[in-house]
Write a protein that holds these residues in place. Structure first.
Motif, PDB file in Angstrom:
ATOM      1  N   THR A   1     -10.138 -79.491  40.905  1.00 56.89           N
ATOM      2  CA  THR A   1     -11.223 -78.710  41.146  1.00 56.89           C
ATOM      3  C   THR A   1     -12.013 -79.029  42.316  1.00 56.89           C
ATOM      4  OG1 THR A   1     -12.791 -80.330  39.981  1.00 56.89           O
ATOM      5  CG2 THR A   1     -11.948 -78.554  38.612  1.00 56.89           C
ATOM      6  N   LYS A   2     -12.862 -78.157  42.824  1.00 54.99           N
ATOM      7  CA  LYS A   2     -13.871 -78.567  44.040  1.00 54.99           C
ATOM      8  C   LYS A   2     -15.185 -78.175  43.273  1.00 54.99           C
ATOM      9  CE  LYS A   2     -13.198 -74.374  46.657  1.00 54.99           C
ATOM     10  NZ  LYS A   2     -12.591 -73.884  48.302  1.00 54.99           N
ATOM     11  N   THR A   3     -15.992 -79.007  43.741  1.00 61.43           N
ATOM     12  CA  THR A   3     -17.651 -78.912  43.344  1.00 61.43           C
ATOM     13  C   THR A   3     -18.436 -78.759  44.474  1.00 61.43           C
ATOM     14  OG1 THR A   3     -17.059 -80.239  41.318  1.00 61.43           O
ATOM     15  CG2 THR A   3     -19.230 -80.062  41.746  1.00 61.43           C
ATOM     16  N   MET A   4     -19.090 -77.710  44.605  1.00 55.00           N
ATOM     17  CA  MET A   4     -19.876 -77.616  45.917  1.00 55.00           C
ATOM     18  C   MET A   4     -21.519 -77.584  45.408  1.00 55.00           C
ATOM     19  SD  MET A   4     -17.791 -74.605  47.373  1.00 55.00           S
ATOM     20  CE  MET A   4     -17.324 -73.928  45.774  1.00 55.00           C
ATOM     21  N   PHE A   5     -22.166 -78.219  46.014  1.00 56.38           N
ATOM     22  CA  PHE A   5     -23.694 -78.363  45.888  1.00 56.38           C
ATOM     23  C   PHE A   5     -24.507 -77.627  47.022  1.00 56.38           C
ATOM     24  CE2 PHE A   5     -27.722 -80.845  46.400  1.00 56.38           C
ATOM     25  CZ  PHE A   5     -28.346 -80.662  45.256  1.00 56.38           C
ATOM     26  N   LEU A   6     -24.935 -76.536  46.494  1.00 56.56           N
ATOM     27  CA  LEU A   6     -25.616 -75.456  47.252  1.00 56.56           C
ATOM     28  C   LEU A   6     -27.040 -75.342  46.962  1.00 56.56           C
ATOM     29  CD1 LEU A   6     -22.673 -72.837  46.245  1.00 56.56           C
ATOM     30  CD2 LEU A   6     -22.905 -74.019  48.340  1.00 56.56           C
ATOM     31  N   THR A   7     -27.703 -74.638  47.673  1.00 62.74           N
ATOM     32  CA  THR A   7     -29.160 -74.176  47.670  1.00 62.74           C
ATOM     33  C   THR A   7     -29.512 -72.715  47.964  1.00 62.74           C
ATOM     34  OG1 THR A   7     -31.482 -75.368  48.074  1.00 62.74           O
ATOM     35  CG2 THR A   7     -29.751 -75.215  49.854  1.00 62.74           C
ATOM     36  N   ASN A   8     -30.664 -72.443  47.659  1.00 63.92           N
ATOM     37  CA  ASN A   8     -31.161 -71.016  48.291  1.00 63.92           C
ATOM     38  C   ASN A   8     -31.781 -71.534  49.592  1.00 63.92           C
ATOM     39  OD1 ASN A   8     -33.410 -72.311  47.428  1.00 63.92           O
ATOM     40  ND2 ASN A   8     -34.074 -70.574  46.185  1.00 63.92           N
ATOM     41  N   LYS A   9     -32.138 -70.378  50.134  1.00 64.00           N
ATOM     42  CA  LYS A   9     -32.847 -70.363  51.649  1.00 64.00           C
ATOM     43  C   LYS A   9     -33.860 -71.443  51.739  1.00 64.00           C
ATOM     44  CE  LYS A   9     -34.752 -67.261  55.284  1.00 64.00           C
ATOM     45  NZ  LYS A   9     -35.016 -65.927  55.416  1.00 64.00           N
ATOM     46  N   ASN A  10     -34.731 -71.257  50.812  1.00 66.01           N
ATOM     47  CA  ASN A  10     -36.145 -72.163  50.742  1.00 66.01           C
ATOM     48  C   ASN A  10     -36.013 -73.527  50.190  1.00 66.01           C
ATOM     49  OD1 ASN A  10     -37.430 -70.001  52.159  1.00 66.01           O
ATOM     50  ND2 ASN A  10     -38.062 -69.208  50.154  1.00 66.01           N
TER      51      ASN A  10
ATOM     52  N   THR B   1     -35.517 -74.109  47.018  1.00 65.70           N
ATOM     53  CA  THR B   1     -36.145 -74.145  45.706  1.00 65.70           C
ATOM     54  C   THR B   1     -35.662 -74.251  44.513  1.00 65.70           C
ATOM     55  OG1 THR B   1     -36.725 -71.815  45.931  1.00 65.70           O
ATOM     56  CG2 THR B   1     -38.451 -73.253  46.805  1.00 65.70           C
ATOM     57  N   ALA B   2     -33.977 -74.022  44.829  1.00 69.01           N
ATOM     58  CA  ALA B   2     -33.122 -73.847  43.843  1.00 69.01           C
ATOM     59  C   ALA B   2     -31.979 -74.519  44.204  1.00 69.01           C
ATOM     60  CB  ALA B   2     -32.864 -72.312  43.510  1.00 69.01           C
ATOM     61  N   TYR B   3     -31.161 -75.304  43.331  1.00 71.89           N
ATOM     62  CA  TYR B   3     -29.949 -75.735  43.451  1.00 71.89           C
ATOM     63  C   TYR B   3     -28.977 -75.275  42.497  1.00 71.89           C
ATOM     64  CZ  TYR B   3     -32.848 -78.570  46.665  1.00 71.89           C
ATOM     65  OH  TYR B   3     -33.693 -78.993  47.743  1.00 71.89           O
ATOM     66  N   TYR B   4     -27.670 -75.520  43.154  1.00 67.30           N
ATOM     67  CA  TYR B   4     -26.399 -75.029  42.251  1.00 67.30           C
ATOM     68  C   TYR B   4     -25.358 -75.980  42.496  1.00 67.30           C
ATOM     69  CZ  TYR B   4     -29.449 -70.781  43.367  1.00 67.30           C
ATOM     70  OH  TYR B   4     -30.336 -69.849  43.511  1.00 67.30           O
ATOM     71  N   LEU B   5     -24.627 -76.050  41.261  1.00 67.19           N
ATOM     72  CA  LEU B   5     -23.344 -76.687  41.433  1.00 67.19           C
ATOM     73  C   LEU B   5     -22.330 -75.942  40.892  1.00 67.19           C
ATOM     74  CD1 LEU B   5     -22.938 -79.625  42.113  1.00 67.19           C
ATOM     75  CD2 LEU B   5     -22.920 -80.401  39.680  1.00 67.19           C
ATOM     76  N   VAL B   6     -21.533 -75.577  41.982  1.00 69.60           N
ATOM     77  CA  VAL B   6     -20.432 -74.512  41.556  1.00 69.60           C
ATOM     78  C   VAL B   6     -19.090 -75.174  41.550  1.00 69.60           C
ATOM     79  CG1 VAL B   6     -19.355 -72.419  42.613  1.00 69.60           C
ATOM     80  CG2 VAL B   6     -21.754 -72.473  42.932  1.00 69.60           C
ATOM     81  N   ILE B   7     -18.351 -75.101  40.424  1.00 63.29           N
ATOM     82  CA  ILE B   7     -17.142 -75.706  40.112  1.00 63.29           C
ATOM     83  C   ILE B   7     -16.075 -74.679  39.923  1.00 63.29           C
ATOM     84  CG2 ILE B   7     -15.784 -77.206  38.652  1.00 63.29           C
ATOM     85  CD1 ILE B   7     -18.686 -78.048  37.586  1.00 63.29           C
ATOM     86  N   MET B   8     -15.030 -74.825  40.874  1.00 59.60           N
ATOM     87  CA  MET B   8     -13.929 -73.653  40.928  1.00 59.60           C
ATOM     88  C   MET B   8     -12.568 -74.385  41.269  1.00 59.60           C
ATOM     89  SD  MET B   8     -15.319 -71.827  44.415  1.00 59.60           S
ATOM     90  CE  MET B   8     -14.056 -70.462  44.449  1.00 59.60           C
ATOM     91  N   ASP B   9     -11.759 -73.755  41.184  1.00 58.33           N
ATOM     92  CA  ASP B   9     -10.301 -74.132  41.698  1.00 58.33           C
ATOM     93  C   ASP B   9     -10.305 -74.694  43.290  1.00 58.33           C
ATOM     94  OD1 ASP B   9      -7.330 -74.269  42.892  1.00 58.33           O
ATOM     95  OD2 ASP B   9      -6.831 -73.588  40.670  1.00 58.33           O
TER      96      ASP B   9
ATOM     97  N   ARG C   1     -26.436 -71.266  50.598  1.00 57.56           N
ATOM     98  CA  ARG C   1     -25.966 -72.234  51.568  1.00 57.56           C
ATOM     99  C   ARG C   1     -25.589 -73.582  51.057  1.00 57.56           C
ATOM    100  NH1 ARG C   1     -31.092 -72.774  55.474  1.00 57.56           N
ATOM    101  NH2 ARG C   1     -32.214 -74.266  54.134  1.00 57.56           N
ATOM    102  N   MET C   2     -24.775 -73.952  51.929  1.00 58.28           N
ATOM    103  CA  MET C   2     -24.431 -75.590  51.382  1.00 58.28           C
ATOM    104  C   MET C   2     -25.518 -76.387  51.525  1.00 58.28           C
ATOM    105  SD  MET C   2     -21.143 -75.653  50.583  1.00 58.28           S
ATOM    106  CE  MET C   2     -20.531 -77.032  50.567  1.00 58.28           C
ATOM    107  N   ALA C   3     -25.983 -77.260  50.549  1.00 61.36           N
ATOM    108  CA  ALA C   3     -27.263 -78.075  50.587  1.00 61.36           C
ATOM    109  C   ALA C   3     -26.780 -79.251  51.725  1.00 61.36           C
ATOM    110  CB  ALA C   3     -27.592 -78.605  49.311  1.00 61.36           C
ATOM    111  N   SER C   4     -27.697 -79.703  52.239  1.00 60.55           N
ATOM    112  CA  SER C   4     -27.597 -80.931  53.074  1.00 60.55           C
ATOM    113  C   SER C   4     -27.170 -81.966  52.437  1.00 60.55           C
ATOM    114  CB  SER C   4     -28.646 -81.231  54.043  1.00 60.55           C
ATOM    115  OG  SER C   4     -29.759 -81.695  53.130  1.00 60.55           O
ATOM    116  N   SER C   5     -26.478 -83.178  53.397  1.00 57.16           N
ATOM    117  CA  SER C   5     -26.385 -84.358  52.725  1.00 57.16           C
ATOM    118  C   SER C   5     -27.478 -85.081  52.261  1.00 57.16           C
ATOM    119  CB  SER C   5     -25.463 -85.377  53.417  1.00 57.16           C
ATOM    120  OG  SER C   5     -26.188 -85.454  54.847  1.00 57.16           O
TER     121      SER C   5
END
Length: 162
Positions: A44-53, A55-63, A83-87
């Motif tokens: 898997t790869k797990t990506m930590f993403l956020t919306n433009k502002n 105000t919302a965060y997402y963890l997306v898990i996929m092959d 977009r990808m969230a910052s470190s």
């Protein structure tokens, strides 16, 4: 307590069996895959993403071989832009460095403000692999057990077609 030990303690407390492979730090998914060749389980790869502002965060898990269609994801989650969230955001929300993102980082998310999405395509796999809050190890566990883990720490996993 070290981040990895926290993962092990939680999984043991939930009676979730897992397999650990120790290796040198993995800086890319390709490198991580090379350390775990021949072991059963979807990579898997797990990506930590956020919306433009932010105000919302997402963890997306996929092959880890699949590319994420950001436009499709933003439509599926109802965001105006993703977009990808910052470190810095990653460390603030999950106390993880870049390169060690996984659902286990949610143990450090005091605000419980991250939404989790799994690509439907990998949900039929028996086992999955993740970094257990360090990129020097890869942890394998049953797909049903990662969902059990998430539920136990107060998260609902959403299954979507990416």
């Amino acid at each position: 307590m070290e981040a990895y030990e926290k993962v092990v303690e939680m999984l043991n407390g939930l009676d979730i069996p897992f397999e650990i492979v120790e290796h040198e730090p993995a800086l890319t998914t390709e490198q991580a895959d090379s350390f775990i060749e021949g072991i059963e389980g979807v990579r898997t790869k797990t990506m930590f993403l956020t919306n433009k502002n932010k105000t919302a965060y997402y963890l997306v898990i996929m092959d880890d071989k699949k590319r994420l269609d950001m436009d499709l994801l933003k439509d599926l989650v109802g965001a105006n832009r993703i977009r990808m969230a910052s470190s810095e955001s990653l460390f603030e929300k999950m106390m993880l460095p870049a390169g060690a993102v996984s659902p286990f980082g949610l143990l450090n998310n005091a605000d419980k403000d991250i939404q989790i999405y799994f690509d439907k395509e990998i949900m039929s796999e028996k086992r999955m692999s993740f970094h257990p809050n360090t990129n020097e190890k890869t942890l394998f566990l049953d797909t049903t057990d990662i969902l059990k883990f998430l539920e136990a720490i107060g998260y609902e996993a959403h299954i979507i077609e990416l």
